[in-house]
Design a protein around this motif. Sequence first.
Motif, PDB file in Angstrom:
ATOM      1  N   ALA A  29     -57.745 -70.764 -62.685  1.00  0.00           N
ATOM      2  CA  ALA A  29     -58.981 -70.115 -62.274  1.00  0.00           C
ATOM      3  C   ALA A  29     -58.652 -68.844 -61.498  1.00  0.00           C
ATOM      4  O   ALA A  29     -57.513 -68.625 -61.068  1.00  0.00           O
ATOM      5  CB  ALA A  29     -59.804 -71.070 -61.413  1.00  0.00           C
ATOM      6  N   VAL A  30     -59.662 -67.994 -61.312  1.00  0.00           N
ATOM      7  CA  VAL A  30     -59.440 -66.718 -60.633  1.00  0.00           C
ATOM      8  C   VAL A  30     -58.841 -66.925 -59.245  1.00  0.00           C
ATOM      9  O   VAL A  30     -57.920 -66.200 -58.842  1.00  0.00           O
ATOM     10  CB  VAL A  30     -60.755 -65.919 -60.539  1.00  0.00           C
ATOM     11  CG1 VAL A  30     -60.594 -64.715 -59.619  1.00  0.00           C
ATOM     12  CG2 VAL A  30     -61.187 -65.452 -61.924  1.00  0.00           C
ATOM     13  N   ASP A  31     -59.336 -67.924 -58.499  1.00  0.00           N
ATOM     14  CA  ASP A  31     -58.810 -68.126 -57.147  1.00  0.00           C
ATOM     15  C   ASP A  31     -57.332 -68.508 -57.177  1.00  0.00           C
ATOM     16  O   ASP A  31     -56.557 -68.076 -56.319  1.00  0.00           O
ATOM     17  CB  ASP A  31     -59.630 -69.157 -56.381  1.00  0.00           C
ATOM     18  CG  ASP A  31     -59.765 -70.489 -57.095  1.00  0.00           C
ATOM     19  OD1 ASP A  31     -59.387 -70.594 -58.277  1.00  0.00           O
ATOM     20  OD2 ASP A  31     -60.259 -71.447 -56.460  1.00  0.00           O
ATOM     21  N   MET A  32     -56.923 -69.296 -58.173  1.00  0.00           N
ATOM     22  CA  MET A  32     -55.506 -69.627 -58.287  1.00  0.00           C
ATOM     23  C   MET A  32     -54.683 -68.391 -58.625  1.00  0.00           C
ATOM     24  O   MET A  32     -53.599 -68.171 -58.059  1.00  0.00           O
ATOM     25  CB  MET A  32     -55.266 -70.704 -59.348  1.00  0.00           C
ATOM     26  CG  MET A  32     -53.777 -70.986 -59.565  1.00  0.00           C
ATOM     27  SD  MET A  32     -53.410 -72.109 -60.918  1.00  0.00           S
ATOM     28  CE  MET A  32     -53.793 -73.690 -60.159  1.00  0.00           C
ATOM     29  N   VAL A  33     -55.174 -67.575 -59.544  1.00  0.00           N
ATOM     30  CA  VAL A  33     -54.433 -66.381 -59.963  1.00  0.00           C
ATOM     31  C   VAL A  33     -54.246 -65.425 -58.785  1.00  0.00           C
ATOM     32  O   VAL A  33     -53.174 -64.820 -58.623  1.00  0.00           O
ATOM     33  CB  VAL A  33     -55.153 -65.693 -61.139  1.00  0.00           C
ATOM     34  CG1 VAL A  33     -54.553 -64.323 -61.422  1.00  0.00           C
ATOM     35  CG2 VAL A  33     -55.067 -66.564 -62.387  1.00  0.00           C
ATOM     36  N   LEU A  34     -55.262 -65.286 -57.951  1.00  0.00           N
ATOM     37  CA  LEU A  34     -55.124 -64.426 -56.772  1.00  0.00           C
ATOM     38  C   LEU A  34     -54.069 -64.982 -55.816  1.00  0.00           C
ATOM     39  O   LEU A  34     -53.309 -64.222 -55.201  1.00  0.00           O
ATOM     40  CB  LEU A  34     -56.471 -64.285 -56.070  1.00  0.00           C
ATOM     41  CG  LEU A  34     -57.554 -63.538 -56.866  1.00  0.00           C
ATOM     42  CD1 LEU A  34     -58.873 -63.545 -56.104  1.00  0.00           C
ATOM     43  CD2 LEU A  34     -57.120 -62.107 -57.174  1.00  0.00           C
ATOM     44  N   GLU A  35     -54.012 -66.301 -55.682  1.00  0.00           N
ATOM     45  CA  GLU A  35     -52.975 -66.907 -54.842  1.00  0.00           C
ATOM     46  C   GLU A  35     -51.596 -66.721 -55.470  1.00  0.00           C
ATOM     47  O   GLU A  35     -50.608 -66.460 -54.768  1.00  0.00           O
ATOM     48  CB  GLU A  35     -53.268 -68.389 -54.640  1.00  0.00           C
ATOM     49  CG  GLU A  35     -54.464 -68.653 -53.738  1.00  0.00           C
ATOM     50  CD  GLU A  35     -54.628 -70.131 -53.405  1.00  0.00           C
ATOM     51  OE1 GLU A  35     -53.860 -70.950 -53.936  1.00  0.00           O
ATOM     52  OE2 GLU A  35     -55.526 -70.458 -52.603  1.00  0.00           O
ATOM     53  N   LEU A  36     -51.516 -66.852 -56.790  1.00  0.00           N
ATOM     54  CA  LEU A  36     -50.247 -66.624 -57.480  1.00  0.00           C
ATOM     55  C   LEU A  36     -49.764 -65.191 -57.260  1.00  0.00           C
ATOM     56  O   LEU A  36     -48.565 -64.953 -57.056  1.00  0.00           O
ATOM     57  CB  LEU A  36     -50.397 -66.897 -58.972  1.00  0.00           C
ATOM     58  CG  LEU A  36     -50.483 -68.352 -59.407  1.00  0.00           C
ATOM     59  CD1 LEU A  36     -50.867 -68.446 -60.884  1.00  0.00           C
ATOM     60  CD2 LEU A  36     -49.155 -69.080 -59.167  1.00  0.00           C
ATOM     61  N   ALA A  37     -50.685 -64.253 -57.300  1.00  0.00           N
ATOM     62  CA  ALA A  37     -50.318 -62.857 -57.083  1.00  0.00           C
ATOM     63  C   ALA A  37     -49.755 -62.656 -55.684  1.00  0.00           C
ATOM     64  O   ALA A  37     -48.753 -61.954 -55.487  1.00  0.00           O
ATOM     65  CB  ALA A  37     -51.534 -61.960 -57.312  1.00  0.00           C
ATOM     66  N   ASP A  38     -50.369 -63.281 -54.688  1.00  0.00           N
ATOM     67  CA  ASP A  38     -49.888 -63.158 -53.316  1.00  0.00           C
ATOM     68  C   ASP A  38     -48.513 -63.810 -53.163  1.00  0.00           C
ATOM     69  O   ASP A  38     -47.606 -63.247 -52.538  1.00  0.00           O
ATOM     70  CB  ASP A  38     -50.879 -63.808 -52.352  1.00  0.00           C
ATOM     71  CG  ASP A  38     -50.507 -63.564 -50.899  1.00  0.00           C
ATOM     72  OD1 ASP A  38     -50.919 -62.524 -50.351  1.00  0.00           O
ATOM     73  OD2 ASP A  38     -49.786 -64.411 -50.318  1.00  0.00           O
ATOM     74  N   ALA A  39     -48.345 -64.991 -53.762  1.00  0.00           N
ATOM     75  CA  ALA A  39     -47.063 -65.694 -53.673  1.00  0.00           C
ATOM     76  C   ALA A  39     -45.954 -64.910 -54.368  1.00  0.00           C
ATOM     77  O   ALA A  39     -44.811 -64.858 -53.894  1.00  0.00           O
ATOM     78  CB  ALA A  39     -47.192 -67.091 -54.267  1.00  0.00           C
TER      79      ALA A  39
END
Length: 262
Positions: A29-39
């Motif tokens: 989901a979008v929220d996971m992808v944003l977290e992946l980008a930060d990580a």
Amino acid sequence: MAYAKVKYALEGAVAVITLNDPSTLNAAAVDMVLELADATKRAAGEARAVVLTGEGRGFSSGAKLGGDRPPLGEDGKVDLGKALEEAYNPFMSQLRDLPIPLVTAVNGAAAGVGCSIALMGDMILAGESAYFLQAFRRIGLVPDGGATYQLPRMIGRARAMEMMLLGEKLPAAKALEWGLINRVVADADLMPAALKLASELADGPTKTLGMIRKLAWQSLDNSWEEQLTAERWSQRDVGRYGDFAEGVAAFLQKRPAKFTGN
């Protein structure tokens, strides 16, 4: 940053990033992808290689369906491309431009955009039970996450068409046969094998390895002359790194090189 749907751990010089929403088979989901980008940004700043994997039974089931109301375009109609523009596409480009090696460890299903993410690895390892699925056509969508760019270049147009038009599961063994991935290992050995490989890469001249991956991506679109020019200037740059001096010294002294990533 504390993550809700991503795990981040530093094991020596290797950052392990895990998609962590097993109740949805790690739906991206979008929220996971944003977290992946930060990580991923964090890993680029403090690690020398990355392992990307999924928690539980699968790597990722793809984008999350249902729940949130679809975004609307300026014409008031549904615009599913907005999420690509705002979240998914920047993250895929971030993976492409990562300055350190990326190993993807694919466990179970890698479907939809989850498949696209899995195929971004410089080295792609899969467990024996893993499979790759371009599931988009099953719900009337086109492949995304760069799949239409990647697949024809990785396995040729005919096989790429087969994956995208038929939407059938491609088992790990067949993916290896097709040249889509690098290695297949027993499911229980997947993470140990991925960490071992990532550690080997992390012990190498990682700034130079980052330049190699950049050149490889450029070669997909450059002409012969453009690629030779890119090699010329890249060789100038890496020749100024401390790891080059160490590599030459180690060769002349007949000892293993001790690269520092500088």
